[in-house]
Design a protein around this motif. Structure first.
Motif, PDB file in Angstrom:
ATOM      1  N   GLY A  63       0.771  -1.294  -0.014  1.00  0.00           N
ATOM      2  CA  GLY A  63      -0.016   0.000  -0.015  1.00  0.00           C
ATOM      3  C   GLY A  63       0.826   1.249  -0.046  1.00  0.00           C
ATOM      4  O   GLY A  63       0.384   2.362   0.131  1.00  0.00           O
ATOM      5  N   GLU A  64       2.143   1.115  -0.291  1.00  0.00           N
ATOM      6  CA  GLU A  64       3.079   2.381  -0.438  1.00  0.00           C
ATOM      7  C   GLU A  64       2.596   3.202  -1.730  1.00  0.00           C
ATOM      8  O   GLU A  64       2.617   4.388  -1.400  1.00  0.00           O
ATOM      9  CB  GLU A  64       4.168   1.793  -0.295  1.00  0.00           C
ATOM     10  N   THR A  65       2.460   2.328  -2.484  1.00  0.00           N
ATOM     11  CA  THR A  65       2.055   3.011  -3.943  1.00  0.00           C
ATOM     12  C   THR A  65       1.094   2.464  -4.581  1.00  0.00           C
ATOM     13  O   THR A  65       0.575   1.375  -4.150  1.00  0.00           O
ATOM     14  CB  THR A  65       3.336   3.229  -5.088  1.00  0.00           C
ATOM     15  N   GLU A  66       0.259   3.197  -5.609  1.00  0.00           N
ATOM     16  CA  GLU A  66      -0.689   2.591  -6.176  1.00  0.00           C
ATOM     17  C   GLU A  66      -0.369   2.554  -7.830  1.00  0.00           C
ATOM     18  O   GLU A  66       0.276   3.593  -8.151  1.00  0.00           O
ATOM     19  CB  GLU A  66      -1.993   3.358  -6.116  1.00  0.00           C
ATOM     20  N   PRO A  67      -0.751   1.691  -8.429  1.00  0.00           N
ATOM     21  CA  PRO A  67      -0.498   1.614  -9.858  1.00  0.00           C
ATOM     22  C   PRO A  67      -1.388   2.722 -10.633  1.00  0.00           C
ATOM     23  O   PRO A  67      -2.385   3.260 -10.301  1.00  0.00           O
ATOM     24  CB  PRO A  67      -0.939   0.152 -10.372  1.00  0.00           C
TER      25      PRO A  67
END
Length: 92
Positions: A63-67
């Motif tokens: 959940g650190e980044t989202e595509p």
């Protein structure tokens, strides 16, 4: 009566984008990990299929980044297919 094709084109583009957004709905990060690990699939395999790095998939799972939208659609599709293939489908 003349039909405004511009409005028709705009409506089609809006519907296409909305469909892609719907198709790209992802489960929560912990569910992403559960689906992948239940199928005994490595981060490396997911990364190869999605054409991203292992670190990228790992960050998505934490959940650190989202595509991006395109990546999101591909990732969501992959998760749904893996979940269905392993009987892990639970709201994906």
């Amino acid at each position: 009566m003349k039909v405004n094709t511009s409005q028709g084109d705009d409506a089609a583009r809006v519907e296409e984008l909305a469909g892609r957004v719907r198709a790209g709905q992802l489960p929560p990060p912990e569910e992403r990990v559960r689906i992948r690990t239940a199928a005994h699939v490595t981060l490396e395999h997911f990364a190869q299929v999605l054409r991203v790095s292992q670190m990228t998939v790992s960050r998505w799972e934490r959940g650190e980044t989202e595509p991006s939208l395109d990546q999101r659609v591909a990732y969501a599709r992959l998760l749904r297919e893996v979940a269905a293939a392993t009987g892990e489908a639970s709201g994906v």
